[in-house]
Design an enzyme around this catalytic site. Structure first.
Site, PDB file in Angstrom:
ATOM      1  N   ASP A   8      38.609 116.692  45.852  1.00  0.00           N
ATOM      2  CA  ASP A   8      38.960 118.118  45.705  1.00  0.00           C
ATOM      3  C   ASP A   8      39.560 118.612  47.024  1.00  0.00           C
ATOM      4  O   ASP A   8      38.936 118.507  48.078  1.00  0.00           O
ATOM      5  CB  ASP A   8      37.699 118.910  45.347  1.00  0.00           C
ATOM      6  N   ASP A 106      44.255 120.692  42.085  1.00  0.00           N
ATOM      7  CA  ASP A 106      43.723 120.198  43.362  1.00  0.00           C
ATOM      8  C   ASP A 106      42.499 119.297  43.194  1.00  0.00           C
ATOM      9  O   ASP A 106      41.769 119.095  44.144  1.00  0.00           O
ATOM     10  CB  ASP A 106      43.406 121.373  44.292  1.00  0.00           C
ATOM     11  N   GLU A 107      42.292 118.755  42.000  1.00  0.00           N
ATOM     12  CA  GLU A 107      41.118 117.882  41.860  1.00  0.00           C
ATOM     13  C   GLU A 107      41.348 116.770  40.848  1.00  0.00           C
ATOM     14  O   GLU A 107      42.094 116.939  39.876  1.00  0.00           O
ATOM     15  CB  GLU A 107      39.881 118.694  41.472  1.00  0.00           C
TER      16      GLU A 107
HETATM   17  N1  DCP Z   1      41.962 129.075  41.855  1.00  0.00           N
HETATM   18  C1  DCP Z   1      42.304 130.313  41.274  1.00  0.00           C
HETATM   19  N2  DCP Z   1      41.297 131.153  40.811  1.00  0.00           N
HETATM   20  C2  DCP Z   1      39.980 130.767  40.892  1.00  0.00           C
HETATM   21  C3  DCP Z   1      39.638 129.515  41.457  1.00  0.00           C
HETATM   22  C4  DCP Z   1      40.660 128.700  41.933  1.00  0.00           C
HETATM   23  O1  DCP Z   1      43.475 130.641  41.201  1.00  0.00           O
HETATM   24  N3  DCP Z   1      39.023 131.574  40.442  1.00  0.00           N
HETATM   25  C5  DCP Z   1      43.039 128.201  42.377  1.00  0.00           C
HETATM   26  C6  DCP Z   1      43.236 128.419  43.834  1.00  0.00           C
HETATM   27  C7  DCP Z   1      42.659 127.220  44.514  1.00  0.00           C
HETATM   28  C8  DCP Z   1      42.768 126.129  43.454  1.00  0.00           C
HETATM   29  O2  DCP Z   1      42.727 126.813  42.200  1.00  0.00           O
HETATM   30  O3  DCP Z   1      43.311 126.906  45.732  1.00  0.00           O
HETATM   31  C9  DCP Z   1      41.655 125.112  43.525  1.00  0.00           C
HETATM   32  O4  DCP Z   1      40.385 125.707  43.261  1.00  0.00           O
HETATM   33  P1  DCP Z   1      39.064 125.357  44.058  1.00  0.00           P
HETATM   34  O5  DCP Z   1      37.942 125.985  43.325  1.00  0.00           O
HETATM   35  O6  DCP Z   1      39.002 123.889  44.354  1.00  0.00           O
HETATM   36  O7  DCP Z   1      39.239 126.192  45.406  1.00  0.00           O
HETATM   37  P2  DCP Z   1      39.947 125.838  46.759  1.00  0.00           P
HETATM   38  O8  DCP Z   1      40.605 124.501  46.729  1.00  0.00           O
HETATM   39  O9  DCP Z   1      40.845 126.977  47.120  1.00  0.00           O
HETATM   40  O10 DCP Z   1      38.758 125.865  47.787  1.00  0.00           O
HETATM   41  P3  DCP Z   1      37.637 124.761  48.092  1.00  0.00           P
HETATM   42  O11 DCP Z   1      37.887 124.358  49.499  1.00  0.00           O
HETATM   43  O12 DCP Z   1      36.345 125.472  47.908  1.00  0.00           O
HETATM   44  O13 DCP Z   1      37.868 123.651  47.096  1.00  0.00           O
HETATM   45 MG    MG Z   2      39.581 122.812  46.090  1.00  0.00          MG
END
Ligand code: DCP
Ligand code: MG
Length: 355
Positions: A8, A106-107
């Site tokens: 992730d 992203d995962e």
């Molecule tokens: N995303 C979104 N709305 C949400 C959750 C996520 O638009 N409620 C989008 C933005 C993130 C991407 O999906 O960049 C990936 O989600 P993640 O939950 O993996 O969050 P991040 O990668 O941003 O942060 P982390 O470092 O916690 O994985």
């Molecule tokens: Mg993420």
């Protein structure tokens, strides 16, 4: 024994933005709607770890984020950038996996049972993956390694950003017991709330409920998921997706618009391009989905499923426009998309075609 890895990316959208705009580095960065000095509408998509220190989080109303962090940098999402970056990262991951399942931009889950053979080698693979993504894409990620997808995903979340967390079969119970029930994939705010009302907050609490109790309260499928997850059980396979799941096109307007003719014309154009791809693929679709993103970055999708599969342009245009007229709000539109899915390879007799 299976060895499953969950990779992730850290603060994915925000990290892509930092890479493209080094001047943002070290400052709180929020990707999402325009806060408009505290009066904006919409939500935070994500934010970097500096912004998280202020309490800003994904899905939080942008006005709340602005109150918490008025001096942050606020940018609109650049989806093509994230999609292109994601595609390159998935290509890297594919090299290391016996099987790869892309779970989001992203995962991804990697089955490395055969190629790793042990947790020790799996950890080395995770280190190589992190190194390659950092070198090629200048991005960091977190990795979870365990015996199934459920625990691998919880593990990747455990030491963010940048961590590698290994949870062996014997360690599962101690690892999951203190975690909140929300960490279980499939448990959203509603289930979380209901469990809270029953006095259940952690996975340890959850494991005290019998299967019968859980099924009575939550129905067969959620009850079963909760029962198994509380015990760290997840038999689901890492599934490679080879076949095309959907075909579609999106368009971001140069300027946000509420001009209905412009929007309808755009749907026609997107439908035409979509059908070109559909004809190339020789597939027939049953479901049509439109996507609407408003100027304040709220995004909605609406679908209609036909009685029989088709590849007909007029049908697509009519249904897409009907969906739009039915659901559009009196607000400016930023992006519109048309997508078809639910494919089959056979067409039904033309004379039966209907909407
Ligand atoms: N995303 C979104 N709305 C949400 C959750 C996520 O638009 N409620 C989008 C933005 C993130 C991407 O999906 O960049 C990936 O989600 P993640 O939950 O993996 O969050 P991040 O990668 O941003 O942060 P982390 O470092 O916690 O994985
Ligand atoms: Mg993420």
């Amino acid at each position: 024994m299976r060895i499953i890895m969950h990779v992730d990316l850290d603060a994915f959208y925000a990290s892509c933005e930092e890479r493209e705009h080094p001047e943002y580095k070290g400052k709180p960065l929020i990707v999402g709607a325009d806060p408009k000095g505290g009066t904006g509408r919409g939500v935070v998509a994500t934010c970097n770890y500096e912004a998280r220190k202020y309490g800003v989080r994904s899905a939080m109303p942008i006005t709340r984020a602005y109150k918490l962090c008025p001096n942050g940098i606020y940018v609109r999402p650049n989806f093509p950038l994230y999609e292109e970056t994601s595609a390159r990262i998935m290509k890297i991951l594919r090299k290391y996996a016996d099987k790869l399942e892309i779970a989001g931009l992203d995962e991804a889950y990697l089955d490395v049972s055969r190629s790793a053979g042990s947790f020790k080698i799996a950890k080395e693979i995770a280190e190589k993956i992190k190194k390659e993504i950092l070198e090629k894409e200048k991005l960091t990620c977190s990795v979870g390694i365990s015996v199934n997808k459920l625990i691998a995903k919880m593990a990747s979340d455990f030491q963010k950003p940048g961590g590698i967390t290994i949870v062996t079969e014997n360690e599962i119970k101690d690892f999951i017991n203190p975690l909140g029930v929300r960490k279980i994939l499939g448990v959203g705010p509603k289930t979380e709330q209901k469990l809270k009302e029953m006095g259940i907050e952690t996975i340890k609490d959850l494991a005290k409920l019998s299967k019968k109790q859980l099924i009575e309260e939550f129905g067969n499928s959620m009850g079963d998921l909760l029962y198994k997850s509380a015990r760290g059980i997840d038999e689901s396979e890492v599934i490679e997706e080879q076949e095309i799941k959907s075909i579609g096109r999106e368009y971001t307007f140069e300027k946000d618009t509420d001009n209905i003719d412009e929007i309808l014309n755009t749907i026609d154009k997107l439908s035409e391009e979509t059908i070109e791809d559909v004809l190339k693929s020789k597939l027939f679709f049953k479901t049509i989905t439109i996507k609407l993103r408003y100027h304040y970055f709220e995004t909605h999708t609406f679908s209609k499923t036909l009685d029989i599969p088709t590849n007909d342009l007029e049908t697509l245009k009519i249904v897409a426009k009907e969906l739009l007229r039915k659901h559009i709000k009196d607000e400016k539109i930023r992006l519109i998309g048309v997508r078809v899915h639910n494919f089959s390879e056979k067409e039904v007799q033309k004379s039966l075609k209907m909407i």
